[in-house]
Write an enzyme that holds these catalytic residues in place. Structure first.
Site, PDB file in Angstrom:
ATOM      1  N   GLN A 148      72.213 -15.681  25.274  1.00 28.01           N
ATOM      2  CA  GLN A 148      72.226 -16.413  26.980  1.00 28.01           C
ATOM      3  C   GLN A 148      73.881 -16.129  27.253  1.00 28.01           C
ATOM      4  O   GLN A 148      74.150 -17.101  28.765  1.00 28.01           O
ATOM      5  CB  GLN A 148      73.593 -18.115  25.349  1.00 28.01           C
ATOM      6  N   ALA A 169      74.236 -23.831  29.645  1.00 29.06           N
ATOM      7  CA  ALA A 169      75.942 -23.907  28.767  1.00 29.06           C
ATOM      8  C   ALA A 169      76.290 -22.179  28.325  1.00 29.06           C
ATOM      9  O   ALA A 169      75.519 -20.986  28.574  1.00 29.06           O
ATOM     10  CB  ALA A 169      75.177 -24.489  26.919  1.00 29.06           C
ATOM     11  N   SER A 174      75.229 -23.578  23.326  1.00 31.24           N
ATOM     12  CA  SER A 174      73.863 -23.637  23.778  1.00 31.24           C
ATOM     13  C   SER A 174      73.698 -24.135  22.425  1.00 31.24           C
ATOM     14  O   SER A 174      72.959 -23.405  21.585  1.00 31.24           O
ATOM     15  CB  SER A 174      73.528 -22.217  24.303  1.00 31.24           C
ATOM     16  N   HIS A 176      69.993 -23.699  22.667  1.00 29.70           N
ATOM     17  CA  HIS A 176      68.740 -22.290  22.429  1.00 29.70           C
ATOM     18  C   HIS A 176      69.215 -21.663  21.102  1.00 29.70           C
ATOM     19  O   HIS A 176      67.945 -20.773  20.917  1.00 29.70           O
ATOM     20  CB  HIS A 176      68.615 -21.747  23.808  1.00 29.70           C
ATOM     21  N   ASP A 183      62.550 -24.947  26.039  1.00 35.17           N
ATOM     22  CA  ASP A 183      62.489 -25.511  27.411  1.00 35.17           C
ATOM     23  C   ASP A 183      60.281 -25.248  27.831  1.00 35.17           C
ATOM     24  O   ASP A 183      59.717 -24.289  27.324  1.00 35.17           O
ATOM     25  CB  ASP A 183      63.150 -25.098  29.029  1.00 35.17           C
ATOM     26  N   GLU A 227      67.378 -33.438  31.569  1.00 38.22           N
ATOM     27  CA  GLU A 227      66.263 -32.125  32.147  1.00 38.22           C
ATOM     28  C   GLU A 227      65.802 -32.577  31.467  1.00 38.22           C
ATOM     29  O   GLU A 227      65.382 -32.682  30.062  1.00 38.22           O
ATOM     30  CB  GLU A 227      67.209 -31.138  30.980  1.00 38.22           C
ATOM     31  N   HIS A 230      63.566 -30.294  28.701  1.00 37.02           N
ATOM     32  CA  HIS A 230      64.722 -29.559  27.391  1.00 37.02           C
ATOM     33  C   HIS A 230      64.477 -30.409  26.358  1.00 37.02           C
ATOM     34  O   HIS A 230      64.820 -31.755  26.789  1.00 37.02           O
ATOM     35  CB  HIS A 230      66.029 -29.903  27.617  1.00 37.02           C
TER      36      HIS A 230
HETATM   37 ZN   LIG Z   1      67.110 -25.739  27.980  1.00 38.39          ZN
END
Ligand SMILES: [Zn+2]
Length: 262
Positions: A148, A169, A174, A176, A183, A227, A230
């Site tokens: 990240q 982020a 994040s 993630h 994603d 998004e 996401h």
């Molecule tokens: Zn994402």
């Protein structure tokens, strides 16, 4: 002999006469009385809902309690919880938290997710392919803290920090990094939401426990632009509840403050 027969005939006439009279009384009772007497409610439900003066009878069913969703069932702050809320006001704790992971066996970018999210994602991809004949692909699954760092730095160098913060982020903030976000199938483009894949995912991902985490018009709450690519795993019960109740974000559902900025 003759007089005995007469007596018997009189007795039969008397019985028949009695039956006729009785039938007449019953007929009067059935036909006339209901129109004279005040009508009684057909159902104890309506009377109970009405004046409240009627007494319940043994036929009154016991009300079945409406099942209420327990919003405290899992933690919103524990980074290992499927319900963890990560946004610009709520970083992972610790910021370099590393979840348990399994490799994804799916087309696209190779990577990892938490086991429950990976299993759900694989089922969702398989069902989409079975229904549409088309194949979804993974673009970005789990990202470590260090990944990240470079991901965010890349966006900042391309877009400047202000725009980068709208769609990527900072490290430690994040989703993630939880191993619960992925994603799917696109470069960063809002147009994905209008593709067959984007539409199908928006309509069906809840069945697998995923939500479109950053919905249209929610930037002031979630801190991110729309998004449609996401997806965040929250488990089927919560995803179903969010869909049924129409909540556009985890923040709104759990009563968290808006997190538009760091
Ligand atoms: Zn994402």
């Amino acid at each position: 002999v003759a007089s005995a027969r007469v007596r018997r005939n009189r007795t039969i006439v008397g019985i028949i006469g009695g039956v006729v009279v009785l039938a007449a009384i019953i007929a009067v009772a059935v036909l006339v009385l209901p129109s004279i007497l005040p009508s009684t409610p057909a159902s104890t439900h309506t009377s109970a809902a009405g004046t409240g003066t009627s007494t319940p009878t043994e036929s009154t069913p016991t009300p079945t309690p409406t099942p209420t969703f327990d919003k405290q069932a899992f933690s919103n702050t524990d980074p290992s919880s499927d319900w963890v809320i990560v946004n610009k006001q709520n970083p992972l704790n610790p910021k370099n938290y590393a979840p348990p992971l399994v490799p994804l066996n799916l087309p696209g970018v190779k990577g990892d997710m938490r086991p429950e999210a990976a299993a759900a994602l694989q089922q969702m991809f398989a069902d989409y392919k079975a229904q549409s004949g088309a194949q979804l692909t993974v673009v970005s699954p789990y990202r470590s803290y260090n990944t990240q760092v470079s991901t965010y730095a890349g966006w900042v160098s391309r877009l400047g920090q202000a725009q980068a913060d709208r769609q990527s982020a900072r490290p430690g903030f994040s989703e993630h990094q939880t191993g619960l976000a992925v994603d799917i199938d696109t470069a960063v483009s809002e147009a994905f939401g209008q593709t067959p894949a984007g539409i199908w995912l928006a309509q069906n991902s809840w069945k697998y426990g995923f939500v479109v985490r950053y919905q249209q018009g929610q930037e002031a709450i979630t801190g991110y632009e729309y998004e449609p690519w996401h997806f965040r795993y929250v488990g089927i019960p919560l995803a179903t509840e969010l869909k049924n109740d129409g909540f556009p974000s985890l923040e709104t559902f759990f009563g968290y403050p808006a997190a538009p900025n760091y």
